[in-house]
Design an enzyme around this catalytic site. Structure first.
Site, short mmCIF file in Angstrom:
data_model
loop_
_atom_site.label_atom_id
_atom_site.label_comp_id
_atom_site.label_asym_id
_atom_site.label_seq_id
_atom_site.Cartn_x
_atom_site.Cartn_y
_atom_site.Cartn_z
N ARG A 1 -7.55 46.12 -128.18
CA ARG A 1 -8.16 45.54 -126.84
C ARG A 1 -7.85 44.13 -126.97
NH1 ARG A 1 -13.09 44.44 -127.04
NH2 ARG A 1 -13.89 46.26 -128.36
N TYR B 1 -5.71 43.70 -99.03
CA TYR B 1 -5.53 45.10 -99.60
C TYR B 1 -6.93 45.52 -99.28
CZ TYR B 1 -5.72 48.91 -102.78
OH TYR B 1 -5.87 50.03 -103.29
N ASP C 1 -3.44 36.08 -104.37
CA ASP C 1 -2.67 37.45 -104.62
C ASP C 1 -1.11 37.39 -104.18
OD1 ASP C 1 -1.71 40.28 -104.63
OD2 ASP C 1 -3.70 41.00 -104.06
N LYS D 1 3.36 47.07 -108.22
CA LYS D 1 4.20 47.05 -107.11
C LYS D 1 5.45 46.33 -107.62
CE LYS D 1 0.59 48.71 -105.18
NZ LYS D 1 -0.43 48.22 -105.50
#
Ligand SMILES: Cc1ncc(COP(=O)(O)O)c(C=O)c1O
Length: 381
Positions: free
Chosen positions: A51, A104, A176, A201
């Site tokens: 992690r 979005y 973004d 994407k």
């Protein structure tokens, strides 16, 4: 790898040193949760628990930082996980954020349904106007959030101008950059403080992995984000990191073809009698075409359009395509089509971000442009 190399070279080499153990030219998938210590605290290469750090993720994170021209890149389990980490690093109860009137739907939902319950205020502005952003700023504003090009209306924000407005107010500018990718646009060089990606994407590019990223120019902010990334835990796994890196190597050539194909699609749609409006920043009639031309290398592969006959006609077009696959998401090699009002943007219904009911969004893939045009022609009828 020197930052002086051009984008295409960095995409393939940054963070991708041959494996020190075997010379493997591609970073291996370190599918491991923990690492042997050579005596307590004797870490090999700084790794103690995956992690906190994993070599495959590190390779991706170094690559992301190089591509956006930042000092620190961080990879997350999804774009929304990256956004959540960013918001909880930058904001405290009582703080305020300016968010765009086109974004979005999931980003809007994160503000409206999750972060607001935690005492963070937000207001919506048309970020294509720096003056509207200035008017929305309050004394408590800590961040201005923009998406350019925006999802799904392909709105454009002048990053440099809005960075100035945000910084004058002591707020950070978050961009973004999912729709453009760093190949087409590099917000940090234009004054942004943090770049956000859904790497699901264009970065991944093959519709086979979900991921997110944050990239920052300021090393101190990078450290703070890295602290929260570990403390909150929504990291990218090794295999997902590896798939994303594999996609990034071809980002430049894919984006060139996405753009070329999208331009052919736009040409068809603009001339089509059943299409009432086409949203594409490459069109000279797009209200911020000049700004897009200034801050983007090319205009990308996303195209939205409105269909004569209203919502049902738009839904019908989506149902009739054969090569354009009906589905959410975008940015993969295969063309996708969707009805934002009923699909990706259902969560903004009734809000300031509501999208037109007759809107169709297309993610133009890298198939033969002739085949794509034939498919859209038959679907439009
Ligand atoms: C512009 C944009 N930002 C963020 C996200 C969220 O990313 P993810 O789906 O990887 O969580 C999406 C997803 O569609 C998006 O289109």
């Amino acid at each position: 790898m020197s930052d002086q190399h051009s984008f295409e070279t960095l995409a393939i080499h940054a963070g991708q040193e041959p494996d020190p153990l075997t010379g493997a030219v591609v970073p291996p998938i370190y599918q491991v949760s923990t690492y042997k210590q050579d005596g307590v605290g004797g870490l090999r290469g700084g790794y103690e628990y995956s992690r906190s750090g994993n070599p495959t993720r590190t390779a991706l994170e170094e690559n992301l930082a190089a591509l956006e021209g930042g000092t620190r890149g961080l990879a997350f389990a999804s774009g929304l996980a990256a956004e959540d980490c960013l918001l909880r690093t930058l904001l405290s109860p009582g703080d305020h954020v300016v968010i765009p009137n086109d974004a979005y739907g999931g980003t809007f939902r994160l503000f409206a349904k999750v972060v607001s319950r935690w005492g963070v205020e937000w207001s919506v502005a048309d970020t294509s106007s720096p003056e509207a952003v200035r008017a929305a700023i309050r004394p408590e504003t800590k961040a201005v959030w923009v998406e350019t090009p925006s999802n799904p209306l392909l709105g454009i924000t002048d990053i440099e101008a809005v960075a100035t407005v945000a910084h004058e107010a002591g707020a950070k500018l978050v961009v973004d950059n999912t729709f453009a990718s760093p190949y087409l646009q590099q917000p940090l060089a234009l004054g942004a403080d943090v770049v956000v990606h859904s790497t699901t994407k264009y970065m991944g590019g093959h519709s086979d992995v979900v991921g997110g990223a944050l990239i920052t120019a300021d090393a101190g902010l990078g450290e703070e984000l890295a602290y929260h990334q570990n403390a909150m835990g929504a990291v990218a796994g090794p295999f997902d990191s590896w798939l994303t890196m594999r996609g990034i190597k071809t980002l430049a050539v894919r984006m060139d073809r996405h753009t070329a194909n999208a331009e052919r699609v736009v040409e068809l749609l603009v001339a089509h009698p059943k299409v009432t409006h086409v949203y594409y920043p490459g069109l000279p009639e797009h209200p911020l075409h000049e700004v897009a031309a200034k801050q983007m290398r090319a205009f990308g592969g996303m195209v939205s359009f409105r269909v004569a006959g209203g919502e049902e006609a738009a839904v019908e077009v989506c149902n009739r395509t054969k090569l354009f696959t009906l589905g959410e998401s975008l940015g993969g090699v295969e063309s996708l089509i969707e009805h934002p009002g009923r699909m990706t943007h259902a969560s903004v219904a009734g809000s300031a971000l509501e999208v037109p009911a007759d809107l169709v969004r297309a993610s133009v893939g890298i198939e033969s442009a002739d085949d794509l045009l034939a498919d859209l022609t038959q679907a439009l009828g």
